[in-house]
Design a protein around this motif. Sequence first.
Motif, PDB file in Angstrom:
ATOM      1  N   TRP A  64       0.821  -1.211   0.000  1.00 32.28           N
ATOM      2  CA  TRP A  64       0.000   0.000   0.000  1.00 32.28           C
ATOM      3  C   TRP A  64       0.852   1.256   0.000  1.00 32.28           C
ATOM      4  O   TRP A  64       0.476   2.263  -0.610  1.00 32.28           O
ATOM      5  N   GLY A  65       2.004   1.223   0.660  1.00 32.21           N
ATOM      6  CA  GLY A  65       2.891   2.384   0.644  1.00 32.21           C
ATOM      7  C   GLY A  65       3.399   2.695  -0.750  1.00 32.21           C
ATOM      8  O   GLY A  65       3.354   3.842  -1.205  1.00 32.21           O
ATOM      9  N   VAL A  66       3.891   1.666  -1.445  1.00 29.09           N
ATOM     10  CA  VAL A  66       4.382   1.864  -2.816  1.00 29.09           C
ATOM     11  C   VAL A  66       3.240   2.278  -3.735  1.00 29.09           C
ATOM     12  O   VAL A  66       3.400   3.148  -4.595  1.00 29.09           O
ATOM     13  N   LEU A  67       2.069   1.676  -3.532  1.00 28.49           N
ATOM     14  CA  LEU A  67       0.918   2.003  -4.368  1.00 28.49           C
ATOM     15  C   LEU A  67       0.524   3.470  -4.218  1.00 28.49           C
ATOM     16  O   LEU A  67       0.192   4.130  -5.199  1.00 28.49           O
ATOM     17  N   TYR A  68       0.562   4.010  -2.988  1.00 27.61           N
ATOM     18  CA  TYR A  68       0.186   5.408  -2.762  1.00 27.61           C
ATOM     19  C   TYR A  68       1.304   6.384  -3.118  1.00 27.61           C
ATOM     20  O   TYR A  68       1.040   7.520  -3.525  1.00 27.61           O
ATOM     21  N   ILE A  69       2.559   5.974  -2.974  1.00 28.75           N
ATOM     22  CA  ILE A  69       3.677   6.881  -3.250  1.00 28.75           C
ATOM     23  C   ILE A  69       3.898   7.063  -4.751  1.00 28.75           C
ATOM     24  O   ILE A  69       4.291   8.150  -5.196  1.00 28.75           O
ATOM     25  N   THR A  70       3.623   6.040  -5.543  1.00 28.86           N
ATOM     26  CA  THR A  70       3.885   6.108  -6.984  1.00 28.86           C
ATOM     27  C   THR A  70       3.192   7.281  -7.671  1.00 28.86           C
ATOM     28  O   THR A  70       3.850   8.047  -8.385  1.00 28.86           O
ATOM     29  N   PRO A  71       1.870   7.504  -7.494  1.00 33.13           N
ATOM     30  CA  PRO A  71       1.276   8.667  -8.157  1.00 33.13           C
ATOM     31  C   PRO A  71       1.804   9.994  -7.622  1.00 33.13           C
ATOM     32  O   PRO A  71       1.874  10.976  -8.369  1.00 33.13           O
ATOM     33  N   ILE A  72       2.226  10.013  -6.358  1.00 35.80           N
ATOM     34  CA  ILE A  72       2.795  11.248  -5.809  1.00 35.80           C
ATOM     35  C   ILE A  72       4.110  11.562  -6.515  1.00 35.80           C
ATOM     36  O   ILE A  72       4.364  12.722  -6.888  1.00 35.80           O
ATOM     37  N   LEU A  73       4.931  10.546  -6.735  1.00 42.39           N
ATOM     38  CA  LEU A  73       6.193  10.766  -7.446  1.00 42.39           C
ATOM     39  C   LEU A  73       5.958  11.197  -8.892  1.00 42.39           C
ATOM     40  O   LEU A  73       6.644  12.095  -9.400  1.00 42.39           O
ATOM     41  N   TRP A  74       4.985  10.578  -9.568  1.00 40.12           N
ATOM     42  CA  TRP A  74       4.672  10.981 -10.937  1.00 40.12           C
ATOM     43  C   TRP A  74       4.150  12.419 -10.960  1.00 40.12           C
ATOM     44  O   TRP A  74       4.455  13.181 -11.879  1.00 40.12           O
ATOM     45  N   ALA A  75       3.355  12.795  -9.954  1.00 41.21           N
ATOM     46  CA  ALA A  75       2.837  14.173  -9.893  1.00 41.21           C
ATOM     47  C   ALA A  75       3.977  15.162  -9.676  1.00 41.21           C
ATOM     48  O   ALA A  75       3.975  16.249 -10.276  1.00 41.21           O
ATOM     49  N   LEU A  76       4.962  14.804  -8.844  1.00 43.53           N
ATOM     50  CA  LEU A  76       6.117  15.678  -8.650  1.00 43.53           C
ATOM     51  C   LEU A  76       6.917  15.838  -9.947  1.00 43.53           C
ATOM     52  O   LEU A  76       7.367  16.945 -10.279  1.00 43.53           O
ATOM     53  N   CYS A  77       7.086  14.737 -10.674  1.00 40.83           N
ATOM     54  CA  CYS A  77       7.774  14.820 -11.974  1.00 40.83           C
ATOM     55  C   CYS A  77       6.994  15.694 -12.945  1.00 40.83           C
ATOM     56  O   CYS A  77       7.578  16.490 -13.690  1.00 40.83           O
ATOM     57  N   PHE A  78       5.672  15.558 -12.937  1.00 40.33           N
ATOM     58  CA  PHE A  78       4.829  16.355 -13.822  1.00 40.33           C
ATOM     59  C   PHE A  78       4.936  17.842 -13.469  1.00 40.33           C
ATOM     60  O   PHE A  78       5.059  18.695 -14.352  1.00 40.33           O
ATOM     61  N   MET A  79       4.911  18.145 -12.168  1.00 38.33           N
ATOM     62  CA  MET A  79       5.023  19.542 -11.743  1.00 38.33           C
ATOM     63  C   MET A  79       6.398  20.120 -12.095  1.00 38.33           C
ATOM     64  O   MET A  79       6.505  21.274 -12.493  1.00 38.33           O
ATOM     65  N   SER A  80       7.442  19.316 -11.949  1.00 42.27           N
ATOM     66  CA  SER A  80       8.769  19.806 -12.313  1.00 42.27           C
ATOM     67  C   SER A  80       8.876  20.034 -13.819  1.00 42.27           C
ATOM     68  O   SER A  80       9.542  20.968 -14.261  1.00 42.27           O
ATOM     69  N   ALA A  81       8.208  19.205 -14.614  1.00 41.50           N
ATOM     70  CA  ALA A  81       8.208  19.419 -16.071  1.00 41.50           C
ATOM     71  C   ALA A  81       7.484  20.722 -16.415  1.00 41.50           C
ATOM     72  O   ALA A  81       7.883  21.419 -17.343  1.00 41.50           O
TER      73      ALA A  81
ATOM     74  N   ASN B  70       8.117  18.272 -23.914  1.00 37.74           N
ATOM     75  CA  ASN B  70       8.230  16.961 -24.560  1.00 37.74           C
ATOM     76  C   ASN B  70       7.951  15.814 -23.586  1.00 37.74           C
ATOM     77  O   ASN B  70       7.734  14.685 -24.016  1.00 37.74           O
ATOM     78  N   CYS B  71       7.928  16.066 -22.294  1.00 32.52           N
ATOM     79  CA  CYS B  71       7.660  15.019 -21.292  1.00 32.52           C
ATOM     80  C   CYS B  71       6.199  14.957 -20.871  1.00 32.52           C
ATOM     81  O   CYS B  71       5.804  14.012 -20.192  1.00 32.52           O
ATOM     82  N   PHE B  72       5.393  15.962 -21.238  1.00 31.83           N
ATOM     83  CA  PHE B  72       4.023  16.051 -20.727  1.00 31.83           C
ATOM     84  C   PHE B  72       3.179  14.825 -21.038  1.00 31.83           C
ATOM     85  O   PHE B  72       2.476  14.322 -20.171  1.00 31.83           O
ATOM     86  N   VAL B  73       3.223  14.337 -22.252  1.00 27.45           N
ATOM     87  CA  VAL B  73       2.358  13.226 -22.639  1.00 27.45           C
ATOM     88  C   VAL B  73       2.725  11.973 -21.851  1.00 27.45           C
ATOM     89  O   VAL B  73       1.853  11.303 -21.287  1.00 27.45           O
ATOM     90  N   THR B  74       4.020  11.673 -21.769  1.00 28.77           N
ATOM     91  CA  THR B  74       4.459  10.491 -21.033  1.00 28.77           C
ATOM     92  C   THR B  74       4.101  10.601 -19.559  1.00 28.77           C
ATOM     93  O   THR B  74       3.587   9.651 -18.957  1.00 28.77           O
ATOM     94  N   LEU B  75       4.350  11.762 -18.964  1.00 28.58           N
ATOM     95  CA  LEU B  75       4.053  11.950 -17.543  1.00 28.58           C
ATOM     96  C   LEU B  75       2.552  11.934 -17.272  1.00 28.58           C
ATOM     97  O   LEU B  75       2.109  11.409 -16.248  1.00 28.58           O
TER      98      LEU B  75
ATOM     99  N   ILE C 259       0.272  10.269 -18.966  1.00 30.21           N
ATOM    100  CA  ILE C 259      -0.169   8.871 -19.066  1.00 30.21           C
ATOM    101  C   ILE C 259       0.233   8.098 -17.816  1.00 30.21           C
ATOM    102  O   ILE C 259      -0.566   7.351 -17.242  1.00 30.21           O
ATOM    103  N   ALA C 260       1.466   8.298 -17.351  1.00 31.93           N
ATOM    104  CA  ALA C 260       1.924   7.616 -16.138  1.00 31.93           C
ATOM    105  C   ALA C 260       1.097   8.027 -14.929  1.00 31.93           C
ATOM    106  O   ALA C 260       0.737   7.195 -14.089  1.00 31.93           O
ATOM    107  N   LEU C 261       0.758   9.292 -14.850  1.00 22.64           N
ATOM    108  CA  LEU C 261      -0.040   9.795 -13.736  1.00 22.64           C
ATOM    109  C   LEU C 261      -1.443   9.198 -13.757  1.00 22.64           C
ATOM    110  O   LEU C 261      -1.944   8.739 -12.723  1.00 22.64           O
ATOM    111  N   VAL C 262      -2.076   9.165 -14.917  1.00 23.27           N
ATOM    112  CA  VAL C 262      -3.429   8.608 -15.032  1.00 23.27           C
ATOM    113  C   VAL C 262      -3.427   7.108 -14.717  1.00 23.27           C
ATOM    114  O   VAL C 262      -4.297   6.616 -13.987  1.00 23.27           O
ATOM    115  N   LEU C 263      -2.455   6.386 -15.238  1.00 20.84           N
ATOM    116  CA  LEU C 263      -2.402   4.939 -14.983  1.00 20.84           C
ATOM    117  C   LEU C 263      -2.128   4.624 -13.516  1.00 20.84           C
ATOM    118  O   LEU C 263      -2.724   3.703 -12.950  1.00 20.84           O
TER     119      LEU C 263
END
Length: 144
Positions: free
Chosen positions: A41-58, A65-70, A72-76
């Motif tokens: 559950w920790g990894v499951l909840y942390i993963t979208p937070i990390l993707w959101a941080l990457c998206f915000m940094s982009a 050029n990273c928006f589409v990949t990030l 998709i990763a965030l939605v999945l």
Amino acid sequence: RWWNKVDPVTGATSWIFESAAPTSPDGTNATTNSFDSKFFWGVLYITPILWALCFMSAILWLRFNCFVTLAIALVLSFSNVYGYYKCSADQRAKLNDMFNAGAEMGMRTMIRNGVFGRLGGMFSGGNAQQQGAVAPQVHPGTFA
């Protein structure tokens, strides 16, 4: 586990959410390893937070050029969290308890700090000055 089932006749889709039974087939209580459960559950909840941080940094560094990949990763990853959340009644109860405890702690802090009294003073029709506050001195004909 969870998946999408398509009816071959009508083409209608339905989502199916399953979780392990609280008892094993022999009738004894099924137990899960506490570490494994917390890790999952920790990894499951942390993963979208990390993707959101990457998206915000982009967004901050304008790396378009990273928006589409990030995205998709965030939605999945959010859909994965939602699917497993729907499967686990135990996790829903734990998350609800956590939100209730946080709200209760916030209310206690607000009461302890007197936030409600200050809010009431702001909206009352009487004198809005707090006790001990000094009224500003106004001298006609001078400009400050």
